[in-house]
Scaffold this motif. Structure first.
Motif, mmCIF file in Angstrom:
data_model
loop_
_atom_site.group_PDB
_atom_site.id
_atom_site.type_symbol
_atom_site.label_atom_id
_atom_site.label_comp_id
_atom_site.label_asym_id
_atom_site.label_seq_id
_atom_site.Cartn_x
_atom_site.Cartn_y
_atom_site.Cartn_z
ATOM 1 N N ARG A 97 0.834 -1.216 0.000
ATOM 2 C CA ARG A 97 0.000 0.000 0.000
ATOM 3 C C ARG A 97 0.861 1.255 0.000
ATOM 4 O O ARG A 97 0.552 2.235 -0.670
ATOM 5 N N ILE A 98 1.958 1.240 0.763
ATOM 6 C CA ILE A 98 2.857 2.396 0.772
ATOM 7 C C ILE A 98 3.433 2.621 -0.624
ATOM 8 O O ILE A 98 3.500 3.762 -1.105
ATOM 9 N N GLU A 99 3.820 1.543 -1.278
ATOM 10 C CA GLU A 99 4.364 1.672 -2.639
ATOM 11 C C GLU A 99 3.331 2.262 -3.584
ATOM 12 O O GLU A 99 3.651 3.117 -4.419
ATOM 13 N N ARG A 100 2.088 1.821 -3.459
ATOM 14 C CA ARG A 100 1.049 2.304 -4.375
ATOM 15 C C ARG A 100 0.683 3.749 -4.106
ATOM 16 O O ARG A 100 0.446 4.520 -5.043
ATOM 17 N N VAL A 101 0.632 4.142 -2.838
ATOM 18 C CA VAL A 101 0.110 5.466 -2.483
ATOM 19 C C VAL A 101 1.201 6.510 -2.320
ATOM 20 O O VAL A 101 1.039 7.663 -2.723
ATOM 21 N N LEU A 102 2.340 6.102 -1.734
ATOM 22 C CA LEU A 102 3.359 7.086 -1.359
ATOM 23 C C LEU A 102 4.686 6.910 -2.078
ATOM 24 O O LEU A 102 5.449 7.869 -2.207
ATOM 25 N N GLY A 103 4.992 5.703 -2.490
ATOM 26 C CA GLY A 103 6.280 5.483 -3.133
ATOM 27 C C GLY A 103 7.170 4.550 -2.333
ATOM 28 O O GLY A 103 6.704 3.533 -1.817
ATOM 29 N N ASP A 104 8.421 4.925 -2.210
ATOM 30 C CA ASP A 104 9.493 4.081 -1.680
ATOM 31 C C ASP A 104 9.204 3.564 -0.269
ATOM 32 O O ASP A 104 9.436 4.242 0.730
ATOM 33 N N VAL A 176 1.403 -0.888 9.777
ATOM 34 C CA VAL A 176 1.137 0.550 9.767
ATOM 35 C C VAL A 176 0.006 0.853 8.783
ATOM 36 O O VAL A 176 -0.255 0.096 7.847
ATOM 37 N N PHE A 177 -0.650 1.972 9.025
ATOM 38 C CA PHE A 177 -1.706 2.443 8.135
ATOM 39 C C PHE A 177 -1.125 3.520 7.226
ATOM 40 O O PHE A 177 -0.356 4.376 7.677
ATOM 41 N N ALA A 178 -1.488 3.485 5.957
ATOM 42 C CA ALA A 178 -0.961 4.457 5.007
ATOM 43 C C ALA A 178 -2.077 5.001 4.138
ATOM 44 O O ALA A 178 -2.957 4.259 3.693
ATOM 45 N N ASN A 179 -2.040 6.315 3.911
ATOM 46 C CA ASN A 179 -2.920 6.943 2.926
ATOM 47 C C ASN A 179 -2.159 8.108 2.288
ATOM 48 O O ASN A 179 -0.944 8.223 2.456
ATOM 49 N N GLN A 180 -2.880 8.975 1.591
ATOM 50 C CA GLN A 180 -2.214 10.064 0.883
ATOM 51 C C GLN A 180 -1.527 11.049 1.829
ATOM 52 O O GLN A 180 -0.666 11.818 1.409
ATOM 53 N N GLN A 181 -1.914 11.042 3.115
ATOM 54 C CA GLN A 181 -1.303 11.959 4.076
ATOM 55 C C GLN A 181 -0.010 11.406 4.665
ATOM 56 O O GLN A 181 0.708 12.127 5.342
#
Length: 213
Positions: A97-104, A176-181
């Motif tokens: 999810r981090i790769e898809r939303v935020l990158g590295d 961990v939880f990941a989103n655009q923020q």
């Protein structure tokens, strides 16, 4: 007038009946007794008690019925921007999810582990170096912006409070939880995010952007 002997005997026999008939005709009629209520079924286990009891369901369950307001309990929130998304992360999808939303994702994991190690070792300079300034802080009942690393180290105990330190130490990167923020640690006690170091955003730098209780 004299009656013959043959007539006297029948008259003497009939006179008591006349008296009875007359007395019955003259006496007031006795009130009729009230008719008894129709017979009900014999009392037994199948009788309905005064306090109604919910019948068991057709499937044979004998559990009591659920109160009407029990369904007011809200279900767990879900969706791409909801904390319940950590369920997917718990299944090992946090990095994806981090790769898809935020990158590295590797860079986020490196900063995450360095933050845990710095807090565990009480290395205030190392923790201060992981912050992006001005740093948004909401601890001890007050909100403020910490302008630089020197101020952070000076006010370290009021910024990295016990609830913040516990949440960071207890978190696993895999959940961990990941989103655009950014990447959220705990229930929002810390947030990590990256900034672009060039116009093409080919290089990024991940830092802690907020701490809060």
């Amino acid at each position: 007038m004299r009656l013959s002997r043959s007539l006297k005997l029948p008259l003497l026999l009939a006179s008591p009946f006349w008296l009875v008939a007359c007395s019955q005709a003259d006496a007031p009629a006795a009130p009729a007794e009230a008719a008894p209520a129709p017979m009900s079924a014999a009392a037994g286990p199948t009788d309905t008690p005064d306090d109604p009891v919910t019948a068991p369901s057709p499937n044979g369950s004998s559990a009591p019925s659920v109160p009407a307001d029990a369904d007011q309990a809200a279900p767990a929130e879900s969706g791409p921007n909801a904390p319940a998304d950590t369920a997917a992360a718990a299944a090992g999808d946090a990095r994806g999810r981090i790769e898809r939303v935020l990158g590295d994702a590797d860079q986020y994991e490196t900063v995450f582990k360095a933050l845990q190690q710095g807090i565990a070792g009480d290395d205030r300079a190392a923790v201060a170096a992981l912050m992006r300034y001005p740093l948004r802080v909401d601890t001890g009942g007050s909100k403020r912006e910490v302008p630089d690393a020197a101020t952070f180290q000076r006010d370290y105990e009021r910024i990295v409070t016990a609830p913040v330190a516990r949440a960071i130490s207890a978190q696993s990167f895999d959940t961990v939880f990941a989103n655009q923020q950014g990447v959220m640690i705990g229930n929002g006690q810390a947030w990590l995010n990256g900034t672009c170091l060039d116009k093409a955003c080919s290089r990024t730098e991940v830092k802690v952007v907020a701490l809060q209780e």
